[in-house]
Design an enzyme around this catalytic site. Structure first.
Site, PDB file in Angstrom:
ATOM      1  N   LYS A 140       0.868  -1.208  -0.043  1.00 42.81           N
ATOM      2  CA  LYS A 140       0.021   0.137  -0.063  1.00 42.81           C
ATOM      3  C   LYS A 140       0.950   1.140   0.002  1.00 42.81           C
ATOM      4  O   LYS A 140       1.891   1.011   0.079  1.00 42.81           O
ATOM      5  CB  LYS A 140      -1.169   0.071   1.140  1.00 42.81           C
ATOM      6  CG  LYS A 140      -1.947  -1.230   1.286  1.00 42.81           C
ATOM      7  CD  LYS A 140      -2.775  -1.344  -0.030  1.00 42.81           C
ATOM      8  CE  LYS A 140      -3.759  -2.310  -0.016  1.00 42.81           C
ATOM      9  NZ  LYS A 140      -3.230  -3.718  -0.320  1.00 42.81           N
TER      10      LYS A 140
HETATM   11  C1  LIG Z   1      -9.476  -3.302  -1.963  1.00 43.44           C
HETATM   12  C2  LIG Z   1      -8.698  -3.730  -0.907  1.00 43.44           C
HETATM   13  N1  LIG Z   1      -9.568  -4.300   0.114  1.00 43.44           N
HETATM   14  C3  LIG Z   1      -9.043  -4.779   1.277  1.00 43.44           C
HETATM   15  C4  LIG Z   1      -7.897  -5.355   1.153  1.00 43.44           C
HETATM   16  C5  LIG Z   1      -7.517  -6.110   2.452  1.00 43.44           C
HETATM   17  O1  LIG Z   1      -6.373  -5.463   3.048  1.00 43.44           O
HETATM   18  P1  LIG Z   1      -5.410  -6.409   4.096  1.00 43.44           P
HETATM   19  O2  LIG Z   1      -4.558  -7.187   3.517  1.00 43.44           O
HETATM   20  O3  LIG Z   1      -4.653  -5.139   4.894  1.00 43.44           O
HETATM   21  O4  LIG Z   1      -6.326  -7.362   4.892  1.00 43.44           O
HETATM   22  C6  LIG Z   1      -6.864  -4.908   0.251  1.00 43.44           C
HETATM   23  C7  LIG Z   1      -5.612  -5.440   0.371  1.00 43.44           C
HETATM   24  O5  LIG Z   1      -5.118  -5.772  -0.725  1.00 43.44           O
HETATM   25  C8  LIG Z   1      -7.509  -4.327  -0.876  1.00 43.44           C
HETATM   26  O6  LIG Z   1      -6.718  -4.111  -1.771  1.00 43.44           O
END
Ligand SMILES: Cc1ncc(COP(=O)(O)O)c(C=O)c1O
Length: 382
Positions: free
Chosen positions: A182
């Site tokens: 990110k």
């Molecule tokens: C659009 C979206 N939603 C949710 C997530 C979930 O994030 P995390 O990996 O921190 O759980 C991601 C992670 O890639 C994402 O890109």
């Protein structure tokens, strides 16, 4: 030539030193660094309560719990996202109801949301794919008119803005991710921006075994919580990253502009919507994703990715339309249900884009695109 990955975090020496300091301090799990990071985020988002967890997945699941979404309920969302977006709906016992995306923005098609809302609908999860914000005016107008909660899956859109207001400052429940890919990271991590101190208290219980601690040292447990608290080691990384968010995003925008200007139009790639086309949206260029003109190509996406890799360039796929995954097919979704998302999901490729990239890296990718795609183009469009 060095391998160019599609993304790479930028962590400075001061941040590395601050992590070492936490490791030496004797307090390495949730503690003062998490509180400091939560306060910094809360200050950024106009004083709204912000709480950290181990992932945006956990933040989204808890957001659904705060919104009272549970068994028998439906949640409207996009099929074109990381599967976490819909997995969390299943995790709370509810049903995801997908709505196709807009071909230009690749975001949930707001013209189609109304038709997907039924008597069981409780919430909408809007996803700012690639860091391009969903139209907040229209989203909230629909939600207000239908009495729905909104969960903003802003996992990818930290630092993006709608109508000059940074995502997170307004809106209902807003989840950000600090996963390594990110725009800023804690290695793994996430947070939820909430509306009230009461929501924040419930969130705190959900992230740590349902525990409420009393001032006299006692405690109670009145709901089943999880074990999703972030560590101070991770929070120290986040505190080191946060001051760089603007600089990182500015560099991402410069690199994206260079791609947009330099990708050879003759290759027939469908380029991402340039920043700010709607007037109100300011994206954070979390990813740069052209769509391959597969119908005109003699090679598959897999062959394209392999050919780029052979030239030392990493290419990702984010994401196949998720209703086609077995888990969601088993719920009744079929090929052809969401043709726009399906076509984008089949053709999308994520090219290298991260703040430490040089202009010459973009030029190298553009040259490789010509080398790989030009010989693979059919004479006439199919
Ligand atoms: C659009 C979206 N939603 C949710 C997530 C979930 O994030 P995390 O990996 O921190 O759980 C991601 C992670 O890639 C994402 O890109």
């Amino acid at each position: 030539m060095d391998f160019l990955p599609f993304t790479r975090p930028s962590i400075d020496e001061a941040t590395i030193a601050s992590v070492a300091e936490v490791l030496r301090s004797g307090w390495i799990t949730t503690g003062p660094k998490c509180r400091e990071f939560e306060e910094a985020l809360s200050a950024r988002y106009g004083g709204r309560p912000v709480r950290l967890v181990v992932s945006a997945t956990a933040a989204l699941e808890f957001a659904l719990r705060l919104a009272g979404v549970g068994p028998g309920d439906e949640v409207v969302t996009t099929p074109l996202s990381w599967v976490a977006t819909a997995n969390v709906v299943l995790a709370v016992g509810a049903r995801p109801v997908f709505v196709d995306v807009d071909a230009r923005t690749r975001l949930i098609d707001l013209d189609r949301i109304e038709a997907a809302i039924g008597p069981r609908t409780r919430a909408i999860i809007a996803v700012d794919l690639a860091g391009l914000p969903v139209d907040r005016n229209r989203l909230y107008a629909i939600a207000r008119a239908r009495g729905l909660r909104v969960i903003e899956d802003a996992a990818q859109s930290m630092g993006a803005a709608w109508n000059g207001r940074e995502i997170g400052c307004d809106g209902d429940l807003v989840a950000f991710s600090f996963h390594a890919n990110k725009n800023i990271t804690t290695a793994e991590g996430g947070c939820l921006v909430m509306n009230t101190a009461e929501e924040a208290r419930l969130f705190e219980k959900l992230r740590l075994q349902g525990v409420t601690r009393h001032a006299d040292g006692g405690m109670d447990v009145d709901l089943l919580g999880y074990k999703d608290n972030l560590t101070d080691v991770a929070a120290a990384i986040g505190l080191g990253q946060l001051p760089h968010l603007e600089t990182f995003n500015r560099r991402r925008a410069e690199l994206a502009a260079r791609y947009l200007a330099r990708i050879d139009p003759a290759l027939g790639l469908d380029l991402p919507s340039p920043d700010g086309t709607t007037g109100a949206a300011r994206g954070n260029w979390h990813m740069f994703q052209p769509l391959l003109p597969l119908a005109r190509l003699t090679i598959t996406r897999g062959e394209f990715i392999a050919a780029m890799r052979a030239r030392g360039i990493g290419v990702g796929v984010h994401y196949p339309a998720m209703h086609r995954f077995t888990l969601f097919r088993d719920l009744g979704w079929r090929d052809g249900d969401f043709p726009v998302a399906e076509s984008i999901g089949e053709r999308t490729v994520t090219l290298p884009l991260f703040p430490a990239m040089r202009d010459s890296d973009v030029d190298r990718v553009c040259a490789a695109l010509i080398e790989v795609l030009a010989p693979a183009l059919r004479e006439t469009a199919a």
